[in-house]
Motif scaffolding. Structure first.
Motif, PDB file in Angstrom:
ATOM      1  N   PRO A 166      95.613  84.949   7.062  1.00 16.24           N
ATOM      2  CA  PRO A 166      95.191  86.187   7.712  1.00 16.24           C
ATOM      3  C   PRO A 166      95.885  87.433   7.217  1.00 16.24           C
ATOM      4  O   PRO A 166      95.397  88.528   7.426  1.00 16.24           O
ATOM      5  N   THR A 167      97.046  87.327   6.590  1.00 16.99           N
ATOM      6  CA  THR A 167      97.744  88.542   6.153  1.00 16.99           C
ATOM      7  C   THR A 167      97.859  88.606   4.633  1.00 16.99           C
ATOM      8  O   THR A 167      98.701  89.307   4.106  1.00 16.99           O
ATOM      9  N   SER A 168      97.024  87.844   3.899  1.00 23.48           N
ATOM     10  CA  SER A 168      97.131  87.804   2.441  1.00 23.48           C
ATOM     11  C   SER A 168      96.346  88.930   1.786  1.00 23.48           C
ATOM     12  O   SER A 168      95.559  88.718   0.889  1.00 23.48           O
ATOM     13  N   LEU A 169      96.541  90.137   2.273  1.00 28.05           N
ATOM     14  CA  LEU A 169      95.867  91.284   1.682  1.00 28.05           C
ATOM     15  C   LEU A 169      96.627  91.767   0.459  1.00 28.05           C
ATOM     16  O   LEU A 169      97.858  91.701   0.413  1.00 28.05           O
ATOM     17  N   THR A 170      95.878  92.260  -0.527  1.00 29.48           N
ATOM     18  CA  THR A 170      96.517  92.884  -1.683  1.00 29.48           C
ATOM     19  C   THR A 170      97.111  94.223  -1.259  1.00 29.48           C
ATOM     20  O   THR A 170      96.828  94.739  -0.166  1.00 29.48           O
ATOM     21  N   ARG A 171      97.926  94.806  -2.133  1.00 27.92           N
ATOM     22  CA  ARG A 171      98.523  96.105  -1.837  1.00 27.92           C
ATOM     23  C   ARG A 171      97.439  97.153  -1.589  1.00 27.92           C
ATOM     24  O   ARG A 171      97.532  97.962  -0.665  1.00 27.92           O
ATOM     25  N   ARG A 172      96.393  97.155  -2.411  1.00 23.19           N
ATOM     26  CA  ARG A 172      95.321  98.130  -2.235  1.00 23.19           C
ATOM     27  C   ARG A 172      94.585  97.891  -0.918  1.00 23.19           C
ATOM     28  O   ARG A 172      94.223  98.849  -0.213  1.00 23.19           O
ATOM     29  N   GLN A 173      94.361  96.618  -0.555  1.00 23.29           N
ATOM     30  CA  GLN A 173      93.668  96.334   0.703  1.00 23.29           C
ATOM     31  C   GLN A 173      94.489  96.783   1.908  1.00 23.29           C
ATOM     32  O   GLN A 173      93.945  97.279   2.898  1.00 23.29           O
ATOM     33  N   ARG A 174      95.812  96.620   1.832  1.00 22.67           N
ATOM     34  CA  ARG A 174      96.662  97.120   2.917  1.00 22.67           C
ATOM     35  C   ARG A 174      96.574  98.646   3.010  1.00 22.67           C
ATOM     36  O   ARG A 174      96.589  99.226   4.101  1.00 22.67           O
ATOM     37  N   GLN A 175      96.486  99.278   1.859  1.00 21.17           N
ATOM     38  CA  GLN A 175      96.352 100.729   1.828  1.00 21.17           C
ATOM     39  C   GLN A 175      95.051 101.148   2.491  1.00 21.17           C
ATOM     40  O   GLN A 175      95.020 102.096   3.291  1.00 21.17           O
ATOM     41  N   VAL A 176      93.963 100.452   2.171  1.00 18.72           N
ATOM     42  CA  VAL A 176      92.667 100.755   2.784  1.00 18.72           C
ATOM     43  C   VAL A 176      92.711 100.503   4.289  1.00 18.72           C
ATOM     44  O   VAL A 176      92.194 101.295   5.087  1.00 18.72           O
ATOM     45  N   ALA A 177      93.352  99.391   4.695  1.00 18.40           N
ATOM     46  CA  ALA A 177      93.467  99.095   6.124  1.00 18.40           C
ATOM     47  C   ALA A 177      94.198 100.214   6.853  1.00 18.40           C
ATOM     48  O   ALA A 177      93.833 100.595   7.978  1.00 18.40           O
ATOM     49  N   ALA A 220      91.922  98.338  12.413  1.00 14.05           N
ATOM     50  CA  ALA A 220      92.816  99.437  12.773  1.00 14.05           C
ATOM     51  C   ALA A 220      93.950  98.952  13.659  1.00 14.05           C
ATOM     52  O   ALA A 220      95.118  99.323  13.483  1.00 14.05           O
ATOM     53  N   GLY A 221      93.614  98.076  14.626  1.00 12.36           N
ATOM     54  CA  GLY A 221      94.647  97.528  15.501  1.00 12.36           C
ATOM     55  C   GLY A 221      95.639  96.679  14.747  1.00 12.36           C
ATOM     56  O   GLY A 221      96.856  96.757  14.978  1.00 12.36           O
ATOM     57  N   TRP A 222      95.123  95.875  13.806  1.00 10.03           N
ATOM     58  CA  TRP A 222      96.005  95.025  12.989  1.00 10.03           C
ATOM     59  C   TRP A 222      96.937  95.890  12.146  1.00 10.03           C
ATOM     60  O   TRP A 222      98.143  95.630  12.068  1.00 10.03           O
ATOM     61  N   ALA A 223      96.393  96.936  11.525  1.00  9.75           N
ATOM     62  CA  ALA A 223      97.204  97.811  10.679  1.00  9.75           C
ATOM     63  C   ALA A 223      98.288  98.499  11.500  1.00  9.75           C
ATOM     64  O   ALA A 223      99.434  98.659  11.046  1.00  9.75           O
ATOM     65  N   ALA A 224      97.935  98.899  12.718  1.00  9.27           N
ATOM     66  CA  ALA A 224      98.925  99.552  13.584  1.00  9.27           C
ATOM     67  C   ALA A 224     100.050  98.586  13.935  1.00  9.27           C
ATOM     68  O   ALA A 224     101.227  98.959  13.945  1.00  9.27           O
ATOM     69  N   ARG A 225      99.676  97.336  14.214  1.00  5.77           N
ATOM     70  CA  ARG A 225     100.713  96.332  14.531  1.00  5.77           C
ATOM     71  C   ARG A 225     101.612  96.062  13.357  1.00  5.77           C
ATOM     72  O   ARG A 225     102.828  95.881  13.498  1.00  5.77           O
ATOM     73  N   GLN A 226     101.018  96.023  12.137  1.00  7.41           N
ATOM     74  CA  GLN A 226     101.812  95.811  10.940  1.00  7.41           C
ATOM     75  C   GLN A 226     102.808  96.953  10.734  1.00  7.41           C
ATOM     76  O   GLN A 226     103.964  96.731  10.406  1.00  7.41           O
ATOM     77  N   GLY A 227     102.340  98.183  10.964  1.00  8.70           N
ATOM     78  CA  GLY A 227     103.229  99.323  10.822  1.00  8.70           C
ATOM     79  C   GLY A 227     104.341  99.311  11.844  1.00  8.70           C
ATOM     80  O   GLY A 227     105.493  99.630  11.544  1.00  8.70           O
ATOM     81  N   SER A 228     104.021  98.882  13.059  1.00  6.59           N
ATOM     82  CA  SER A 228     105.035  98.799  14.110  1.00  6.59           C
ATOM     83  C   SER A 228     106.072  97.747  13.799  1.00  6.59           C
ATOM     84  O   SER A 228     107.281  97.949  13.960  1.00  6.59           O
ATOM     85  N   ALA A 229     105.607  96.592  13.278  1.00  6.97           N
ATOM     86  CA  ALA A 229     106.531  95.508  12.936  1.00  6.97           C
ATOM     87  C   ALA A 229     107.465  95.940  11.828  1.00  6.97           C
ATOM     88  O   ALA A 229     108.655  95.639  11.826  1.00  6.97           O
ATOM     89  N   ALA A 230     106.924  96.682  10.836  1.00  8.87           N
ATOM     90  CA  ALA A 230     107.742  97.123   9.709  1.00  8.87           C
ATOM     91  C   ALA A 230     108.812  98.122  10.164  1.00  8.87           C
ATOM     92  O   ALA A 230     109.949  98.094   9.724  1.00  8.87           O
ATOM     93  N   SER A 231     108.432  99.009  11.103  1.00 10.22           N
ATOM     94  CA  SER A 231     109.381 100.009  11.565  1.00 10.22           C
ATOM     95  C   SER A 231     110.485  99.410  12.426  1.00 10.22           C
ATOM     96  O   SER A 231     111.586  99.955  12.521  1.00 10.22           O
ATOM     97  N   ASN A 232     110.185  98.250  13.041  1.00  5.51           N
ATOM     98  CA  ASN A 232     111.177  97.589  13.891  1.00  5.51           C
ATOM     99  C   ASN A 232     112.024  96.581  13.133  1.00  5.51           C
ATOM    100  O   ASN A 232     112.951  96.002  13.694  1.00  5.51           O
ATOM    101  N   ALA A 233     111.658  96.331  11.846  1.00  6.93           N
ATOM    102  CA  ALA A 233     112.368  95.311  11.082  1.00  6.93           C
ATOM    103  C   ALA A 233     113.763  95.809  10.699  1.00  6.93           C
ATOM    104  O   ALA A 233     113.986  96.990  10.534  1.00  6.93           O
TER     105      ALA A 233
END
Length: 233
Positions: A166-177, A220-233
């Motif tokens: 579920p999280t195997s997005l490429t760098r460009r796909q994460r950027q688009v997300a 959009a919700g997934w991307a927001a969660r990913q950003g939140s997880a990264a900021s809390n890491a």
């Protein structure tokens, strides 16, 4: 002026060959492949582009710009030879390198028409879904595997899209997300990333498939969660 271009290319090759396998000889071969491609001789073009890449690999080249030029022209030639899946995979690999270099193909007006014609040719032959699938495969290849694949000496099978990761997005796909999370439309994403709207749509489609989602809101919700997880890491 094809005749003058050919004469200049042959002089380049004559001057560089005595020096052995180096960047200049590889460049001369790439130019020869491009000229042959434009003149409608795909077999001659293909052999020169492959030899240009072999030289780069032989002397451990880090010339990403030269490599991506070879991949781009090889994709056009492969489409002309009706090797559509290979052409789409090479376009995807080239797309990744263009992005890494920060030099989108759209900045090359003299290449853009050939690039767009290649995309249309492949889409007409494979259909949009298959075209997107093979482009994505190419984007996911490492540089070593890109060279091996382009030279038709695959180190391993070209990886298929992984729907079970579920999280195997490429760098460009994460950027688009991330841009989806900002509320951008496909047209706006294309403008922001300097890519075609069709390419942006393909990225969105693959993101939905890989994440197992059915709507942009979920992305959009997934991307927001990913950003939140990264900021809390």
């Amino acid at each position: 002026d094809h005749e003058l271009a050919t004469a200049c290319q042959q002089e380049m090759l004559a001057r560089s060959e005595p020096r052995g396998a180096d960047r200049h000889q590889s460049l001369a071969l790439w130019v020869g492949g491009l000229i042959a491609c434009i003149r409608g001789d795909p077999h001659q073009a293909y052999s020169q582009e492959l030899e240009a890449l072999r030289l780069k690999r032989a002397w451990g080249s880090d010339d990403l710009y030269g490599i991506v030029l070879c991949l781009e022209v090889l994709a056009w030639i492969s489409a002309d030879l009706r090797r559509h899946r290979r052409a789409a995979t090479l376009l995807g690999a080239a797309d990744t390198l263009w992005a890494e270099l920060g030099i989108p193909i759209t900045t090359y007006g003299h290449f853009l028409g050939h690039h767009a014609a290649c995309e249309r040719h492949i889409c007409d032959a494979l259909g949009y879904a298959a075209f997107t699938e093979y482009v994505t495969r190419g984007r996911d290849l490492t540089l070593e595997d890109v060279l091996a694949y382009a030279l038709e000496e695959p180190r391993q099978p070209v990886p298929a899209p992984r729907e079970d990761a579920p999280t195997s997005l490429t760098r460009r796909q994460r950027q688009v997300a991330g841009l989806i999370a900002q509320g951008l439309s496909n047209k706006e994403i294309a403008a922001r990333l300097v890519i075609s709207q069709r390419t942006a749509e393909g990225h969105v489609e693959q993101i939905l498939i890989k994440l197992g989602f059915t709507s942009r809101t979920q992305v959009a919700g997934w991307a927001a969660r990913q950003g939140s997880a990264a900021s809390n890491a």
